[in-house]
Design a protein around this motif. Structure first.
Motif, PDB file in Angstrom:
ATOM      1  N   VAL A 221       0.930  -1.185  -0.018  1.00  0.00           N
ATOM      2  CA  VAL A 221       0.231  -0.167  -0.052  1.00  0.00           C
ATOM      3  C   VAL A 221       0.715   1.264   0.118  1.00  0.00           C
ATOM      4  O   VAL A 221       0.774   2.152  -0.576  1.00  0.00           O
ATOM      5  N   GLU A 222       1.920   1.084   0.734  1.00  0.00           N
ATOM      6  CA  GLU A 222       2.898   2.480   1.042  1.00  0.00           C
ATOM      7  C   GLU A 222       3.580   2.451  -0.635  1.00  0.00           C
ATOM      8  O   GLU A 222       3.700   3.753  -0.994  1.00  0.00           O
ATOM      9  N   LEU A 223       3.884   1.398  -0.885  1.00  0.00           N
ATOM     10  CA  LEU A 223       4.514   1.544  -2.381  1.00  0.00           C
ATOM     11  C   LEU A 223       3.615   2.156  -3.237  1.00  0.00           C
ATOM     12  O   LEU A 223       4.136   2.860  -4.343  1.00  0.00           O
ATOM     13  N   ASN A 227       4.169   5.608  -5.424  1.00  0.00           N
ATOM     14  CA  ASN A 227       4.037   5.662  -6.982  1.00  0.00           C
ATOM     15  C   ASN A 227       3.435   6.513  -7.256  1.00  0.00           C
ATOM     16  O   ASN A 227       3.472   7.321  -8.351  1.00  0.00           O
ATOM     17  N   MET A 228       2.044   6.546  -6.657  1.00  0.00           N
ATOM     18  CA  MET A 228       0.997   7.680  -7.264  1.00  0.00           C
ATOM     19  C   MET A 228       1.462   9.171  -6.765  1.00  0.00           C
ATOM     20  O   MET A 228       1.528  10.075  -7.700  1.00  0.00           O
ATOM     21  N   ALA A 229       2.407   9.251  -5.652  1.00  0.00           N
ATOM     22  CA  ALA A 229       2.978  10.565  -5.267  1.00  0.00           C
ATOM     23  C   ALA A 229       3.964  10.808  -6.456  1.00  0.00           C
ATOM     24  O   ALA A 229       4.209  12.227  -6.618  1.00  0.00           O
ATOM     25  N   ILE A 230       4.779   9.826  -6.820  1.00  0.00           N
ATOM     26  CA  ILE A 230       5.803  10.248  -7.822  1.00  0.00           C
ATOM     27  C   ILE A 230       5.373  10.547  -9.107  1.00  0.00           C
ATOM     28  O   ILE A 230       5.792  11.456  -9.822  1.00  0.00           O
ATOM     29  N   HIS A 231       4.289   9.766  -9.340  1.00  0.00           N
ATOM     30  CA  HIS A 231       3.528  10.184 -10.593  1.00  0.00           C
ATOM     31  C   HIS A 231       3.231  11.520 -10.859  1.00  0.00           C
ATOM     32  O   HIS A 231       3.331  12.251 -11.818  1.00  0.00           O
ATOM     33  N   SER A 232       2.414  11.715  -9.643  1.00  0.00           N
ATOM     34  CA  SER A 232       1.925  13.256  -9.616  1.00  0.00           C
ATOM     35  C   SER A 232       2.862  14.229  -9.776  1.00  0.00           C
ATOM     36  O   SER A 232       2.826  15.248 -10.324  1.00  0.00           O
ATOM     37  N   LEU A 233       4.004  14.218  -8.883  1.00  0.00           N
ATOM     38  CA  LEU A 233       5.207  15.117  -8.998  1.00  0.00           C
ATOM     39  C   LEU A 233       5.575  15.033 -10.324  1.00  0.00           C
ATOM     40  O   LEU A 233       6.063  16.030 -10.957  1.00  0.00           O
TER      41      LEU A 233
END
Length: 235
Positions: A221-223, A227-233
């Motif tokens: 879940v953390e990964l 991944n979603m945060a990195i994608h947003s960034l």
């Protein structure tokens, strides 16, 4: 009946011994008579020789030296004859003693024969009132029974030994089986203990595995969030 048969067998043996002893006694008596006749004949020859020697000395009229030589020879011959006569008398005395001993033994056997004659009459009555042909047939039948009894006794003894050996072998087998069963019980107890330990270890590892699965789910879940945060960034 066995005692009677044994007694009669002894009777037959004693009768045979009596006949042999009678024969030996007769032979000894004949030998004794012959020895006595031979001794008497030799004594007669000795006296005749002495008389002939005396007559020869008187007729010959030889010298003193010849007479001395003849006298010495006569004395030597007389000494030899005396020694031979002594030996013969000793032999006759020994033969007489042997004859007396044989006579006593013959009398003893005759008494035993008279004693055992009762058993002979008894066996004769048995033959008359039975299927046996003669006394020898009775004795043969008795010997066969004794032999059969001996064989049966030996067979029973052998069977008893086999039974004892089988009992000992059975006891050994029982002891071996009991030892094997005890060893199996001990092994079963050890295996049960190992099984309980394995079950405890399984439960422990199942709990550990559940914890690892929960940790892995959280990490996933953390990964995913990372991944979603990195994608947003990145966008």
């Amino acid at each position: 009946e066995e005692d009677s048969t044994n007694s009669f067998i002894c009777l037959l043996k004693k009768m045979k011994e009596v006949r042999l002893m009678e024969k030996v006694v007769e032979e000894k008596q004949e030998a004794f008579t012959e020895r006595m006749e031979a001794l008497a004949e030799r004594w007669g020859d000795l006296h005749a020789r002495r008389e002939q020697l005396k007559a020869h000395v008187v007729r010959s009229g030889t010298t003193v030296q010849e007479n001395e030589r003849l006298r010495t020879q006569a004395l030597k011959k007389a000494k030899e004859e005396k020694e031979q006569n002594r030996k013969r008398e000793s032999e006759l005395l020994g033969a007489k003693r042997e004859l007396e001993a044989l006579t006593k033994q013959h009398q003893k056997l005759s008494k035993k024969l008279l004693k055992y004659s009762l058993f002979k009459r008894y066996l004769e009555n048995v033959v008359e009132n039975s299927q046996f042909r003669d006394i020898e047939d009775v004795i043969s039948f008795y010997k066969a029974l004794v032999r059969t009894r001996k064989e049966l006794t030996q067979s029973q003894w052998g069977h008893r030994e086999l039974t004892e050996q089988a009992a000992v072998l059975l006891q050994q087998l029982r002891a071996e089986r009991e030892a094997e069963m005890l060893q199996c019980r001990n092994e079963l107890v050890r295996l049960k203990e190992s099984l309980e330990q394995a079950r405890s270890d399984v439960l422990q590892w199942e709990g550990r595995c559940a914890e690892l699965q929960d940790t892995a789910a959280r990490k996933a879940v953390e990964l995913k969030s990372l991944n979603m945060a990195i994608h947003s960034l990145f966008q």
